[in-house]
Design a protein around this motif. Sequence first.
Motif, PDB file in Angstrom:
ATOM      1  N   TYR A 175      34.117  33.473  41.400  1.00  0.00           N
ATOM      2  CA  TYR A 175      34.762  34.945  41.449  1.00  0.00           C
ATOM      3  C   TYR A 175      33.459  36.108  41.474  1.00  0.00           C
ATOM      4  N   ARG A 231      39.227  33.748  43.660  1.00  0.00           N
ATOM      5  CA  ARG A 231      37.827  32.753  43.840  1.00  0.00           C
ATOM      6  C   ARG A 231      37.616  32.475  45.223  1.00  0.00           C
ATOM      7  N   ASP A 234      32.066  32.414  36.844  1.00  0.00           N
ATOM      8  CA  ASP A 234      33.196  31.055  37.356  1.00  0.00           C
ATOM      9  C   ASP A 234      34.410  31.202  36.623  1.00  0.00           C
ATOM     10  N   SER A 235      34.801  32.557  35.974  1.00  0.00           N
ATOM     11  CA  SER A 235      36.229  32.676  35.439  1.00  0.00           C
ATOM     12  C   SER A 235      36.383  34.259  35.814  1.00  0.00           C
TER      13      SER A 235
END
Length: 343
Positions: free
Chosen positions: A13, A112, A31-32
């Motif tokens: 992201y 993503r 990553d989130s």
Amino acid sequence: MKHNPAEEDDYAYVYVIKNPSYNDVCLCAWDSILYAGTPVVYDTRFGLDLGIVVGPAPLPGSPYVPGSADVRGACLHFKGENEEDDVRYTSDENAHQCDSCFCCQVVKEPERIKVEGEVPWIDHLATPSEMARYTENTSKEEEALRICREKIRKHNLQMKLVTTHFLLGEPKVIFFFTADERVDFRELVKDLVSVFRMRIELRQIGVRDESRLIGGLSVCGRDYCCHLMTREMEPVTIKMAKEQNLSLNSAKISGPCGRLLCCLAYEYDYYMEEKAGCPPEGTKIRLDHELWRVSEINILSRKITVQGSEGRTIAIPFSEISFNSATGYWEVSEEYEEELFST
């Protein structure tokens, strides 16, 4: 939660991160999912520092076609699907016109995506203790400014102190200043080190950077572009104002920093693209067995104005005029000329 570089892959992201202290803007990966307003710690050009998530990075859409007249602003839905259905306004006369806009109020979810190029990763999410330290550092900056200004007067240095910032990730304080000439501040640094007992960095900036750091309201009534949204300071020239037929009065086209307004560069490329498909001002065009001179090119109305020998003027749409490469002259379509002079 701290990021582990070993976990990096090609997909992540990507977010727009803004530093609230010196207005630095950059793209960072994580990553989130994070939402606007989330405090993070990321690697700046000065070291690890606090940043605020502005939102997900804009995804590339359809490519811009040079010369396209289908130009849209920030709100993509000026009206509803039915042109007669205007959804921008509510019945409450005191409500803001944007409150009922179904476009501006939409929050885009992060996606993503494949990370290409050198996009840095967020180091970690800011902890409560780091937020408390940031608040403490911010409260000390006013006093640091006062002390540094006293030391500048003591050493009789020709420099103007703009702002200061305590770095979050390490014991370091940065002083931003402007000066007309090169300044020897070695003795000043020694004095500041003896007071603050940490690393000292003095960074010289220009007058446009000063406005970018401090912020304020411009002549349009909105925040400075350089402070609110511009990532890099693009060069702005007087030619940009000339090509857009703007007043060359310096008071009207200059910002509070004394330099030309940043917004002069926003539409300049579009004006140049449009003018490339039009006859230049002064060009002679034959209409009704008479030579007419192009006196004005109006990009907004997409019409050119031609003037005849007796002072008569005619506005001709861009779509009705073209360049004849065989004759080397600009010509008006026969259908439009016939319609124009038949009435």
